[in-house]
Design a protein around this motif. Sequence first.
Motif, PDB file in Angstrom:
ATOM      1  N   ALA A   1       0.823  -1.220   0.000  1.00  0.00           N
ATOM      2  CA  ALA A   1       0.000   0.000   0.000  1.00  0.00           C
ATOM      3  C   ALA A   1       0.851   1.262   0.000  1.00  0.00           C
ATOM      4  N   ARG A   2       1.615   1.457  -1.048  1.00  0.00           N
ATOM      5  CA  ARG A   2       2.377   2.687  -1.225  1.00  0.00           C
ATOM      6  C   ARG A   2       2.818   2.807  -2.669  1.00  0.00           C
TER       7      ARG A   2
ATOM      8  N   ALA B   1       0.725   1.465  -5.980  1.00  0.00           N
ATOM      9  CA  ALA B   1      -0.355   0.515  -5.678  1.00  0.00           C
ATOM     10  C   ALA B   1      -1.762   1.074  -5.840  1.00  0.00           C
ATOM     11  N   PRO B   2      -2.089   2.257  -5.329  1.00  0.00           N
ATOM     12  CA  PRO B   2      -3.458   2.755  -5.492  1.00  0.00           C
ATOM     13  C   PRO B   2      -3.875   2.894  -6.956  1.00  0.00           C
ATOM     14  N   GLY B   3      -2.967   3.342  -7.810  1.00  0.00           N
ATOM     15  CA  GLY B   3      -3.272   3.465  -9.228  1.00  0.00           C
ATOM     16  C   GLY B   3      -3.538   2.118  -9.873  1.00  0.00           C
TER      17      GLY B   3
ATOM     18  N   SER C   1      -4.443  -0.641  -8.303  1.00  0.00           N
ATOM     19  CA  SER C   1      -5.638  -1.211  -7.681  1.00  0.00           C
ATOM     20  C   SER C   1      -6.901  -0.702  -8.356  1.00  0.00           C
ATOM     21  N   GLU C   2      -6.986   0.607  -8.536  1.00  0.00           N
ATOM     22  CA  GLU C   2      -8.172   1.196  -9.161  1.00  0.00           C
ATOM     23  C   GLU C   2      -8.318   0.756 -10.614  1.00  0.00           C
TER      24      GLU C   2
ATOM     25  N   LYS D   1      -9.467  -2.898 -10.791  1.00  0.00           N
ATOM     26  CA  LYS D   1     -10.867  -3.001 -10.370  1.00  0.00           C
ATOM     27  C   LYS D   1     -11.806  -2.549 -11.486  1.00  0.00           C
TER      28      LYS D   1
ATOM     29  N   LEU E   1      -4.828  -3.862  -0.574  1.00  0.00           N
ATOM     30  CA  LEU E   1      -3.653  -3.037  -0.328  1.00  0.00           C
ATOM     31  C   LEU E   1      -3.164  -3.326   1.084  1.00  0.00           C
TER      32      LEU E   1
ATOM     33  N   ASN F   1      -0.761  -2.662   4.164  1.00  0.00           N
ATOM     34  CA  ASN F   1       0.116  -1.667   4.784  1.00  0.00           C
ATOM     35  C   ASN F   1       1.393  -2.327   5.259  1.00  0.00           C
TER      36      ASN F   1
END
Length: 186
Positions: A75-76, A79-81, A83-84, A87, A96, A98
Amino acid sequence: EVTGVYQFWDMELTANKSSHFNGMVEFWLLKNRRVYVNYALNVRIPFRQAADLIISEHERARAEFGDKVRTVLEARHAAPGYSEFVKVQAGIRVVLQNINNRSLYERAASVSKNVDVGLVFFPVGWAAWKDMLYTQLRSYRGFPPDDVIAAFTLGLERFFPNRMGTRPRLPFTSIGNRRFLGIGGP
């Protein structure tokens, strides 16, 4: 018996830096709470191809294991990009995970004991991905290349939370030693 399939990824946003790859290690969680390392990869490709690779690897495992498959990203950074994107494109829920603020070297050193005591198994026989994984694990001293190390460590942190025991001096030095791997070596 396999109770869960987990694909742990260390992702980058760019393929331009020579030391930054996208690494994945696939673990099978066994009924006895030990883990089997089924597959690993390390590729340098741009964001879109890497996201497509996450989807295709998830679908490959899902074809055999159904809903037991989980995709996990640190989770850094990127990763958020990822993940979205995954999905939206494929409907795959990405977990994600930590991590603490310690360096990757310290994190790897604190979980490598789980390999030494036989809680982590590797397949018997030769495979190109095993050579790549063993080479990175055995030679890791805190410097790149470390993408597969990050994915491998992320998996061990999830399955075997650190109980703050003594740390080995160097992480993963026994990788490939048949005595420690339990069911086979390189």
